[in-house]
Design a protein around this motif. Structure first.
Motif, PDB file in Angstrom:
ATOM      1  N   PRO A 199     -50.718  20.122  51.417  1.00 56.28           N
ATOM      2  CA  PRO A 199     -51.885  19.156  51.491  1.00 56.28           C
ATOM      3  C   PRO A 199     -52.181  18.173  50.305  1.00 56.28           C
ATOM      4  O   PRO A 199     -51.829  18.408  49.295  1.00 56.28           O
ATOM      5  N   GLY A 200     -52.460  17.051  50.771  1.00 59.79           N
ATOM      6  CA  GLY A 200     -52.554  16.050  49.896  1.00 59.79           C
ATOM      7  C   GLY A 200     -51.475  15.569  49.329  1.00 59.79           C
ATOM      8  O   GLY A 200     -51.430  14.252  48.519  1.00 59.79           O
ATOM      9  N   ALA A 201     -50.366  15.795  49.911  1.00 59.77           N
ATOM     10  CA  ALA A 201     -49.089  15.061  49.416  1.00 59.77           C
ATOM     11  C   ALA A 201     -48.961  13.485  49.844  1.00 59.77           C
ATOM     12  O   ALA A 201     -49.513  13.266  50.815  1.00 59.77           O
ATOM     13  N   LYS A 202     -48.278  12.705  49.101  1.00 61.47           N
ATOM     14  CA  LYS A 202     -48.253  11.432  49.574  1.00 61.47           C
ATOM     15  C   LYS A 202     -46.830  11.050  49.662  1.00 61.47           C
ATOM     16  O   LYS A 202     -45.699  11.484  48.706  1.00 61.47           O
ATOM     17  N   ILE A 203     -46.374  10.312  50.419  1.00 62.15           N
ATOM     18  CA  ILE A 203     -45.006   9.728  50.783  1.00 62.15           C
ATOM     19  C   ILE A 203     -45.030   8.098  50.898  1.00 62.15           C
ATOM     20  O   ILE A 203     -45.816   7.580  51.494  1.00 62.15           O
ATOM     21  N   VAL A 204     -44.115   7.501  50.073  1.00 65.21           N
ATOM     22  CA  VAL A 204     -43.972   5.984  49.957  1.00 65.21           C
ATOM     23  C   VAL A 204     -42.777   5.567  50.274  1.00 65.21           C
ATOM     24  O   VAL A 204     -41.687   6.203  49.582  1.00 65.21           O
ATOM     25  N   ASP A 205     -42.765   4.812  51.069  1.00 65.55           N
ATOM     26  CA  ASP A 205     -41.312   4.261  51.804  1.00 65.55           C
ATOM     27  C   ASP A 205     -41.194   2.775  50.837  1.00 65.55           C
ATOM     28  O   ASP A 205     -42.010   1.896  50.942  1.00 65.55           O
ATOM     29  N   VAL A 206     -40.031   2.849  50.275  1.00 64.88           N
ATOM     30  CA  VAL A 206     -39.791   1.473  49.468  1.00 64.88           C
ATOM     31  C   VAL A 206     -38.831   0.662  49.955  1.00 64.88           C
ATOM     32  O   VAL A 206     -37.532   1.126  50.115  1.00 64.88           O
ATOM     33  N   PRO A 207     -38.998  -0.474  50.550  1.00 67.15           N
ATOM     34  CA  PRO A 207     -37.993  -1.248  51.347  1.00 67.15           C
ATOM     35  C   PRO A 207     -37.108  -1.775  50.422  1.00 67.15           C
ATOM     36  O   PRO A 207     -37.186  -2.096  49.201  1.00 67.15           O
ATOM     37  N   GLY A 208     -35.627  -1.780  51.044  1.00 62.30           N
ATOM     38  CA  GLY A 208     -34.491  -1.985  50.032  1.00 62.30           C
ATOM     39  C   GLY A 208     -33.994  -0.816  49.033  1.00 62.30           C
ATOM     40  O   GLY A 208     -33.001  -1.042  48.606  1.00 62.30           O
ATOM     41  N   LEU A 209     -34.780   0.151  49.293  1.00 60.60           N
ATOM     42  CA  LEU A 209     -34.136   1.279  48.405  1.00 60.60           C
ATOM     43  C   LEU A 209     -33.337   2.018  48.936  1.00 60.60           C
ATOM     44  O   LEU A 209     -33.770   2.742  50.039  1.00 60.60           O
ATOM     45  N   ALA A 210     -31.944   2.410  48.444  1.00 59.93           N
ATOM     46  CA  ALA A 210     -31.070   3.102  49.506  1.00 59.93           C
ATOM     47  C   ALA A 210     -31.263   4.528  48.656  1.00 59.93           C
ATOM     48  O   ALA A 210     -32.354   4.740  47.898  1.00 59.93           O
ATOM     49  N   HIS A 211     -30.377   5.505  49.015  1.00 61.04           N
ATOM     50  CA  HIS A 211     -30.252   6.827  48.198  1.00 61.04           C
ATOM     51  C   HIS A 211     -30.284   6.856  46.828  1.00 61.04           C
ATOM     52  O   HIS A 211     -31.118   7.648  45.997  1.00 61.04           O
ATOM     53  N   MET A 212     -29.569   6.218  46.264  1.00 58.75           N
ATOM     54  CA  MET A 212     -28.985   6.004  45.070  1.00 58.75           C
ATOM     55  C   MET A 212     -30.128   5.186  44.145  1.00 58.75           C
ATOM     56  O   MET A 212     -30.680   4.074  44.574  1.00 58.75           O
ATOM     57  N   LEU A 213     -30.523   5.561  43.020  1.00 62.38           N
ATOM     58  CA  LEU A 213     -31.700   4.727  42.184  1.00 62.38           C
ATOM     59  C   LEU A 213     -30.879   3.605  41.567  1.00 62.38           C
ATOM     60  O   LEU A 213     -30.907   3.485  40.401  1.00 62.38           O
ATOM     61  N   VAL A 214     -30.448   2.374  42.288  1.00 66.28           N
ATOM     62  CA  VAL A 214     -29.999   1.382  41.760  1.00 66.28           C
ATOM     63  C   VAL A 214     -30.713   0.035  41.903  1.00 66.28           C
ATOM     64  O   VAL A 214     -30.360  -0.805  41.487  1.00 66.28           O
ATOM     65  N   THR A 215     -31.676   0.188  43.212  1.00 70.98           N
ATOM     66  CA  THR A 215     -32.356  -1.041  43.532  1.00 70.98           C
ATOM     67  C   THR A 215     -33.494  -0.733  43.591  1.00 70.98           C
ATOM     68  O   THR A 215     -34.075   0.297  43.700  1.00 70.98           O
ATOM     69  N   ARG A 216     -34.641  -1.724  43.479  1.00 73.06           N
ATOM     70  CA  ARG A 216     -35.860  -1.651  43.761  1.00 73.06           C
ATOM     71  C   ARG A 216     -36.644  -0.622  42.766  1.00 73.06           C
ATOM     72  O   ARG A 216     -37.508   0.272  42.855  1.00 73.06           O
ATOM     73  N   VAL A 217     -35.845  -0.691  41.447  1.00 75.64           N
ATOM     74  CA  VAL A 217     -36.222   0.371  40.507  1.00 75.64           C
ATOM     75  C   VAL A 217     -37.683   0.061  39.902  1.00 75.64           C
ATOM     76  O   VAL A 217     -38.422   1.164  39.501  1.00 75.64           O
ATOM     77  N   ASP A 218     -38.254  -1.121  39.869  1.00 79.72           N
ATOM     78  CA  ASP A 218     -39.532  -1.459  39.179  1.00 79.72           C
ATOM     79  C   ASP A 218     -40.506  -0.870  40.120  1.00 79.72           C
ATOM     80  O   ASP A 218     -41.632  -0.271  39.656  1.00 79.72           O
ATOM     81  N   GLU A 219     -40.436  -0.884  41.656  1.00 80.60           N
ATOM     82  CA  GLU A 219     -41.242  -0.201  42.357  1.00 80.60           C
ATOM     83  C   GLU A 219     -41.466   1.278  42.440  1.00 80.60           C
ATOM     84  O   GLU A 219     -42.390   1.882  42.409  1.00 80.60           O
ATOM     85  N   VAL A 220     -40.063   1.794  42.153  1.00 85.29           N
ATOM     86  CA  VAL A 220     -39.957   3.422  41.867  1.00 85.29           C
ATOM     87  C   VAL A 220     -40.858   3.638  40.416  1.00 85.29           C
ATOM     88  O   VAL A 220     -41.704   4.524  40.540  1.00 85.29           O
ATOM     89  N   ARG A 221     -40.522   2.833  39.402  1.00 87.53           N
ATOM     90  CA  ARG A 221     -41.241   3.338  38.220  1.00 87.53           C
ATOM     91  C   ARG A 221     -42.669   3.324  38.109  1.00 87.53           C
ATOM     92  O   ARG A 221     -43.421   4.092  38.000  1.00 87.53           O
ATOM     93  N   ALA A 222     -43.280   2.221  39.126  1.00 81.86           N
ATOM     94  CA  ALA A 222     -44.801   1.895  39.230  1.00 81.86           C
ATOM     95  C   ALA A 222     -45.397   3.003  39.982  1.00 81.86           C
ATOM     96  O   ALA A 222     -46.527   3.792  39.463  1.00 81.86           O
ATOM     97  N   GLU A 223     -44.714   3.425  41.103  1.00 84.18           N
ATOM     98  CA  GLU A 223     -45.247   4.582  41.881  1.00 84.18           C
ATOM     99  C   GLU A 223     -45.228   6.136  40.932  1.00 84.18           C
ATOM    100  O   GLU A 223     -46.240   6.592  40.993  1.00 84.18           O
ATOM    101  N   VAL A 224     -44.170   6.362  40.180  1.00 79.60           N
ATOM    102  CA  VAL A 224     -44.320   7.547  39.714  1.00 79.60           C
ATOM    103  C   VAL A 224     -45.090   7.557  38.496  1.00 79.60           C
ATOM    104  O   VAL A 224     -45.679   8.409  38.200  1.00 79.60           O
TER     105      VAL A 224
END
Length: 230
Positions: A199-224
């Motif tokens: 309940p209340g869980a949130k899922i965010v899809d980040v365009p351009g992000l693959a499995h490894m955390l090497v792209t779109r890192v700024d968006e990941v940082r902001a969400e976390v």
């Protein structure tokens, strides 16, 4: 950056400005694949908390991908958390409930920590997390890093305690899943099922992000950061 060992677990830590809260952040098995690299990739400077990056217990691969490698690695990391938290509280002076963060296998450890309930978890934020051992094996076979897999009774038994989806009713902390739009196809359904079950869980899809955390890192940082700032 501080380096140390607590309860036998090597770690690096980023200190807070004034706060005493503890955030545990586990690295991936790919990129970033060390505590130092994870701290550089996901430093979470907006959080006034101790951000501690434990090392996953990496081992030489054995003949069986799951029994000799993945299952004992994740299990050992999750088993270490209660003693690790106790030691860190003594060494760093952090207190209160713990936030847990992780990517891929590190996300699996974070989720297991939350569902086990052996330490009080305030919030959970995971990036492209592994949710079941079965999906990890399926993704590895699809990526051709594993030629195939024989699901023996021993393998089934090892996979069962790693099934976060089956224990979703015990995940009571607020949950954020940050997922790449190019995430492994084998991971996507179980990630969605997990969020649907909490309940209340949130899922965010980040365009351009693959499995490894090497792209779109700024968006990941902001969400976390935003999720853990509440």
């Amino acid at each position: 950056m501080i380096t140390g060992t607590a309860a036998g677990v090597p770690y690096v830590a980023l200190p807070p400005r004034t706060g005493r809260r503890l955030v545990l952040v586990w690295h991936l098995l790919g990129e970033p694949g060390t505590p130092e690299d994870m701290a550089a990739t996901l430093p979470l400077p907006d959080l006034d908390a101790w951000r501690v990056y434990p090392a996953l217990p990496l081992r030489d691969p054995g003949p069986d991908f799951l029994l000799d490698g993945y299952a004992p690695l994740v299990t050992e990391a999750a088993d270490a958390v209660p003693d690790l938290v106790t030691a860190l509280r003594g060494e760093l002076g952090c207190a209160g409930p713990v936030d847990v963060v992780g990517g891929s296998a590190g996300g699996h450890v974070a989720l297991l920590t939350a569902v086990r309930g052996e330490v009080p978890v305030r919030r959970v934020a995971v990036v492209n997390p592994a949710v079941t051992a079965e999906s990890v094996v399926e993704a590895s076979v699809a990526a051709a890093s594993l030629p195939g897999y024989d699901w023996t009774p021993a393998a089934r038994a090892a996979a069962e305690p790693l099934d976060v989806l089956a224990a979703a009713d015990r995940l009571t902390a607020p949950l954020l899943v940050v997922r790449g739009a190019d995430e492994y196809p084998a991971f996507r359904p179980v990630q969605e099922q997990l969020c649907d079950s909490v309940p209340g869980a949130k899922i965010v899809d980040v365009p351009g992000l693959a499995h490894m955390l090497v792209t779109r890192v700024d968006e990941v940082r902001a969400e976390v950061s935003a999720w853990l700032s509440d």
